[in-house]
Design an enzyme around this catalytic site. Structure first.
Site, PDB file in Angstrom:
ATOM      1  N   ASP A  29       0.825  -1.198   0.000  1.00 50.88           N
ATOM      2  CA  ASP A  29       0.000   0.000   0.000  1.00 50.88           C
ATOM      3  C   ASP A  29       0.867   1.258   0.000  1.00 50.88           C
ATOM      4  O   ASP A  29       1.979   1.253   0.518  1.00 50.88           O
ATOM      5  CB  ASP A  29      -0.900  -0.011   1.239  1.00 50.88           C
ATOM      6  CG  ASP A  29      -2.088   0.924   1.105  1.00 50.88           C
ATOM      7  OD1 ASP A  29      -2.346   1.410  -0.017  1.00 50.88           O
ATOM      8  OD2 ASP A  29      -2.753   1.179   2.113  1.00 50.88           O
ATOM      9  N   HIS A  46       3.839   3.835  -8.554  1.00 49.81           N
ATOM     10  CA  HIS A  46       3.718   2.432  -8.975  1.00 49.81           C
ATOM     11  C   HIS A  46       5.020   1.952  -9.617  1.00 49.81           C
ATOM     12  O   HIS A  46       5.447   0.810  -9.393  1.00 49.81           O
ATOM     13  CB  HIS A  46       2.558   2.284  -9.958  1.00 49.81           C
ATOM     14  CG  HIS A  46       1.219   2.588  -9.359  1.00 49.81           C
ATOM     15  ND1 HIS A  46       0.767   1.970  -8.221  1.00 49.81           N
ATOM     16  CD2 HIS A  46       0.245   3.464  -9.737  1.00 49.81           C
ATOM     17  CE1 HIS A  46      -0.447   2.442  -7.921  1.00 49.81           C
ATOM     18  NE2 HIS A  46      -0.765   3.344  -8.818  1.00 49.81           N
ATOM     19  N   GLU A  76     -11.368  -4.224  -6.416  1.00 49.29           N
ATOM     20  CA  GLU A  76     -11.952  -2.901  -6.211  1.00 49.29           C
ATOM     21  C   GLU A  76     -11.139  -1.796  -6.888  1.00 49.29           C
ATOM     22  O   GLU A  76     -11.621  -0.672  -7.049  1.00 49.29           O
ATOM     23  CB  GLU A  76     -12.061  -2.595  -4.713  1.00 49.29           C
ATOM     24  CG  GLU A  76     -13.135  -3.375  -3.977  1.00 49.29           C
ATOM     25  CD  GLU A  76     -12.688  -4.787  -3.625  1.00 49.29           C
ATOM     26  OE1 GLU A  76     -11.465  -5.012  -3.503  1.00 49.29           O
ATOM     27  OE2 GLU A  76     -13.560  -5.662  -3.494  1.00 49.29           O
ATOM     28  N   ARG A  80     -10.376   3.099 -10.047  1.00 47.39           N
ATOM     29  CA  ARG A  80      -9.387   4.167 -10.174  1.00 47.39           C
ATOM     30  C   ARG A  80      -9.443   4.802 -11.565  1.00 47.39           C
ATOM     31  O   ARG A  80     -10.038   4.232 -12.491  1.00 47.39           O
ATOM     32  CB  ARG A  80      -7.984   3.606  -9.900  1.00 47.39           C
ATOM     33  CG  ARG A  80      -7.814   3.146  -8.469  1.00 47.39           C
ATOM     34  CD  ARG A  80      -6.400   2.728  -8.159  1.00 47.39           C
ATOM     35  NE  ARG A  80      -6.235   2.366  -6.753  1.00 47.39           N
ATOM     36  CZ  ARG A  80      -5.087   2.044  -6.190  1.00 47.39           C
ATOM     37  NH1 ARG A  80      -3.983   2.037  -6.926  1.00 47.39           N
ATOM     38  NH2 ARG A  80      -5.025   1.742  -4.908  1.00 47.39           N
ATOM     39  N   LEU A 140      11.681 -20.297  -4.334  1.00 52.34           N
ATOM     40  CA  LEU A 140      10.592 -19.457  -3.845  1.00 52.34           C
ATOM     41  C   LEU A 140       9.405 -19.475  -4.808  1.00 52.34           C
ATOM     42  O   LEU A 140       9.581 -19.356  -6.025  1.00 52.34           O
ATOM     43  CB  LEU A 140      11.095 -18.021  -3.691  1.00 52.34           C
ATOM     44  CG  LEU A 140      10.041 -16.942  -3.402  1.00 52.34           C
ATOM     45  CD1 LEU A 140       9.577 -17.020  -1.955  1.00 52.34           C
ATOM     46  CD2 LEU A 140      10.600 -15.556  -3.709  1.00 52.34           C
TER      47      LEU A 140
END
Length: 256
Positions: A29, A46, A76, A80, A140
Site C-alpha cells: 500500500d 507504482h 476494487e 481508479r 521461492l
C-alpha cells in the site's frame, strides 16, 4: 552508563530458521501517496513500487522463504482513473517480460491468483508465458494477486463445490475446511504465516480472508516504495518473537 545495544545482524543469522515464516503475504500500500508527497504523478509511485517488489522477492529467495504473495491489484481497484489503470496494465506486461531472466536464474516459480476478466489480452499472454516457463522451478513461489478479491474467491469456491454436490460427487456433510481450501485460488499453497501491510493502514482489505485466519500481522508506516530488506528483516524478527499458540499453550519466545 548502560552499554548501547549491539546491532542486529543484517543477514537474519540470529533468527533460527524454524522460527521464520514459511509464507509471507504483503499488502503493498501507499504507492500513490508516496508519489503525491513528492509532487510526482501517482503512476511514478507504482513504477518505484516495482523496485521494492524486486528487492523483497530477491531477499525472500535468498532467505529460503517458501512463498511470497503480493497483493498487486484488487478487484476494487478498477474504480481508479482509467489513465492509472492503463499504466498498471502496461507495467504488469513489462514486469512479466523483464523478470523472466531473474525468475529463471533464481529458480523462482511464478503463480498468479485472481479473476482474469478485465486484464488486457497482451498482459495475460505474457503472464501465462512466465507462469509456464517457471512451472518446474523449485525455489521461492512468487504468487501475484491480480484482480483479486477475497470475497470473490470464496464465492467462486462455493460455486465450484455446489456444482460438485449437484453432480453427486460430494455430499453436503462431506464439505469440510479441507474441501473449501482445495477449491480456493490458493489450492495446494500453504496459508500465510505473516501478513505485512505498508502505509500504516490497519485493515486487511479483502485479501486472503480465508487463508490469513492465523497469520501474524505486521504494519509499517512506510509506503511500499520505501520498503526494503531492512523492513523485511524487522517483520521477520517480530514474527519470530511472537507466541503462536493456535488455541493451544504458549511456546518459548525467541529472545530478540
Amino acid at each position: 552508563m548502560a552499554e548501547p545495544p549491539l546491532p542486529l545482524p543484517d543477514d537474519l543469522s540470529d533468527v533460527p530458521k524454524q522460527r521464520r515464516p514459511r509464507h509471507i503475504a504483503v499488502i503493498m500500500d501507499g504507492n500513490g501517496r508516496w508519489a503525491q508527497r513528492r509532487g510526482l504523478p501517482r503512476i511514478e509511485g507504482h513504477r518505484r513500487g516495482v523496485a521494492s517488489v524486486r528487492r523483497v522477492t530477491a531477499e525472500c529467495s535468498r532467505l529460503g522463504i517458501e512463498q511470497l504473495t503480493l497483493y498487486c491489484l484488487s478487484s476494487e481497484n478498477w474504480k481508479r482513473p482509467q489513465e492509472e489503470l492503463d499504466f498498471l496494465m502496461r507495467l504488469l506486461e513489462q514486469y512479466m517480460v523483464e523478470e523472466r531472466g531473474t525468475i529463471r536464474d533464481r529458480n523462482i516459480r511464478l503463480a498468479v491468483i485472481g479473476r482474469r476478466e478485465g486484464i488486457p489480452a497482451d498482459a495475460l499472454r505474457e503472464m501465462d508465458k512466465t507462469v509456464a516457463m517457471s512451472r518446474d522451478n523449485t525455489g521461492l513461489t512468487l504468487c501475484l494477486a491480480i484482480n483479486y478479491g477475497g470475497r470473490a474467491e470464496l464465492v467462486d469456491a462455493v460455486r465450484a463445490i455446489t456444482r460438485r454436490v449437484q453432480a453427486g460427487e460430494l455430499q453436503p456433510d462431506q464439505v469440510t475446511e479441507a474441501v473449501v481450501s482445495a477449491h480456493l485460488y490458493t489450492s495446494g499453497m500453504p496459508d500465510p504465516d505473516l501478513l505485512i501491510r505498508t502505509a500504516s493502514e490497519m485493515r486487511v482489505s479483502n485479501f486472503l480472508l480465508w487463508q490469513i485466519s492465523y497469520a501474524e500481522l505486521w504494519v509499517t508506516d512506510l509506503c511500499w516504495p520505501d520498503f526494503d530488506e531492512q523492513q523485511l528483516h524487522a517483520a521477520i524478527r517480530s514474527f519470530a518473537s511472537r507466541d503462536r499458540r493456535f488455541g493451544g499453550l504458549a511456546r518459548p519466545a525467541f529472545p530478540g
